[in-house]
Design an enzyme around this catalytic site. Structure first.
Site, PDB file in Angstrom:
ATOM      1  N   LYS A 208       4.452  -9.234   0.255  1.00 34.27           N
ATOM      2  CA  LYS A 208       3.839  -7.898   0.280  1.00 34.27           C
ATOM      3  C   LYS A 208       4.857  -6.855   0.694  1.00 34.27           C
ATOM      4  O   LYS A 208       5.525  -6.985   1.724  1.00 34.27           O
ATOM      5  CB  LYS A 208       2.642  -7.867   1.235  1.00 34.27           C
ATOM      6  CG  LYS A 208       1.442  -8.652   0.745  1.00 34.27           C
ATOM      7  CD  LYS A 208       0.262  -8.553   1.697  1.00 34.27           C
ATOM      8  CE  LYS A 208      -0.485  -7.257   1.550  1.00 34.27           C
ATOM      9  NZ  LYS A 208      -1.743  -7.239   2.343  1.00 34.27           N
ATOM     10  N   ILE A 209       4.956  -5.809  -0.106  1.00 30.13           N
ATOM     11  CA  ILE A 209       5.854  -4.683   0.149  1.00 30.13           C
ATOM     12  C   ILE A 209       5.017  -3.407   0.101  1.00 30.13           C
ATOM     13  O   ILE A 209       4.265  -3.194  -0.849  1.00 30.13           O
ATOM     14  CB  ILE A 209       6.971  -4.619  -0.899  1.00 30.13           C
ATOM     15  CG1 ILE A 209       7.850  -5.884  -0.808  1.00 30.13           C
ATOM     16  CG2 ILE A 209       7.809  -3.363  -0.726  1.00 30.13           C
ATOM     17  CD1 ILE A 209       8.925  -5.959  -1.880  1.00 30.13           C
TER      18      ILE A 209
END
Length: 437
Positions: A208-209
């Site tokens: 997740k970014i």
């Protein structure tokens, strides 16, 4: 507890060898929801919310031992099989075998974030033994935190790997977020994503970014390195389009001849939009403004899906499809209602459509299984959504400002959860007399 390495996807817990003694007495029975209090009506985007056949399902993680429950076919199966939307669970804690009844009930993936791990680790003793070992090995507090998280992610990935395999890498993912302290650090985010991908070492992990301006370039670079990404904290159409472009740019820059294993979801947050916009509308105070409360979030989400359809079509996309590329699916996040006056499936029922994901925490998941409506709704009334979006603009609602405020709040919230957990772990280490401050 069942052994993680030997588990395979099965339609019921009985075939997994789980005994009645494995069940936790504190688990939630969804039938109790049917007797809940009356809810006041709220404006929705032409969505009829009606009660369907009531079902019972175990959904809450226990703190001590694994559990499983005999489950029947649920609306989650219908959601995926009839409408092409994947239901995911927005929670993760130990033991991960608590996910087994959810998988059997139709859940097809898991999302996590710093707030989820803060709650899981700080409120449970299930992490104590591993934490003690890590500190005794000389790990510092933050390194120990990541070891705890990585084990949960690896174990959960193992449970969902059969779904990943059955769908040819289209589903069955478990998401883990880079440190929220890196939300304004482009290079640091890239390096953290590469590290997480390497140490988790599972084909079905999503890194997740956050969709901050600084991290949009990170998304392109991480994708170009063949790493699958869950882009999180998207609150506006403009930023969503930038995220799509980063995904497409990354695929094109990868140099890979086979793109079928590089996938992504774009997590578009919903309920938080209404929380903020409703406050703005109440400040305006006119009848027109007040009548638009509870409509902003779904309207914007509907337009996001329209944008998705436009961007993933045409010559550029078709060229990538020839190399096996998969669409970056829209994932609806923040799906539990914050205003209890609104229907409890407000952010699920109106956003059902093919090639999408809805990740639901306990509240929303329980509500949808109990009385959700399985019907394609995401593009059933786009013109109404466009009208609501424009009407809000005419009242002075600046969608760009809404997105910016919510992004800052989201990043700050995750940072606080992350920092709070590190303090909790330090205190736990001190209480165990393992290390000193």
């Amino acid at each position: 507890m069942a052994t993680i390495s030997k588990l395979a996807f099965a339609p019921s817990s009985s075939s997994l060898g789980l005994r009645s003694s494995d069940l936790s007495p504190s688990l939630v029975d969804l039938r109790s929801l049917a007797s809940g209090g009356n809810r006041s009506s709220a404006p929705t985007l032409s969505v009829e919310i009606r009660r369907s056949e009531r079902r019972s399902l175990t959904v809450r993680c226990s703190q001590v031992s694994g559990n499983g429950a005999q489950v029947k076919r649920t609306t989650l199966h219908d959601l995926y099989e009839l409408q092409g939307q994947s239901p995911w669970y927005d929670n993760l804690c130990r033991p991960v075998t608590d996910l087994l009844p959810l998988i059997a009930s139709g859940v097809r993936g898991v999302t996590s974030n710093p707030a989820i791990f803060q709650k899981a680790i700080s409120s449970s003793s299930a992490y104590n033994d591993q934490f003690k070992e890590l500190i005794q090995e000389g790990k510092d507090i933050e390194a120990a935190y990541w070891e705890l998280v990585i084990k949960d992610i690896q174990d959960a990935c193992k449970l969902f790997e059969p779904i990943y395999d059955q769908t040819d890498a289209a589903d069955g993912y478990v998401s883990v977020e880079v440190s929220p302290r890196l939300a304004d650090d482009t290079k640091g985010t890239v390096e953290a994503a590469k590290w997480l991908h390497k140490v988790v070492n599972r084909p079905n992990v999503y890194i997740k970014i956050p969709a901050t301006a600084e991290c949009v370039p990170s998304i392109k670079e991480v994708i170009s390195n063949g790493i699958s990404v869950n882009v999180t904290l998207i609150f506006s159409l403009a930023r969503y389009e930038a995220v799509i472009d980063a995904y497409l740019d990354g695929l094109e820059a990868s140099g890979l001849s086979d793109l079928s294993r590089v996938t992504s979801v774009a997590s578009f947050f919903v309920s938080r939009v209404d929380t903020l916009v409703d406050k703005m509308l109440e400040k305006i105070g006119s009848p027109e403004a007040l009548n638009l409360r509870g409509k902003a979030a779904v309207a914007q989400a509907v337009l996001a899906y329209k944008l998705y359809q436009q961007k993933f079509s045409g010559p550029r996309w078709e060229a990538l499809v020839k190399k096996g590329a998969k669409k970056q699916r829209l994932l609806w996040a923040s799906t539990s209602v914050k205003n209890q006056a609104y229907p409890d499936t407000l952010y699920v029922d109106p956003l059902i459509g093919p090639d999408t994901v809805s990740t639901m925490p306990d509240q929303a998941l329980q509500a949808f299984i109990d009385h959700g409506t399985v019907s394609r709704t995401i593009d059933s009334n786009v013109s109404e959504a466009e009208g609501i979006y424009s009407a809000l603009e005419k009242l002075g609602i600046d969608w760009g400002e809404v997105g910016t405020v919510l992004e800052v709040e989201g990043v700050d919230s995750f940072k606080k959860s992350f920092d709070s957990l590190l303090v909790t772990l330090q205190e736990k280490a001190n209480s165990l007399k393992l290390v000193s401050l």
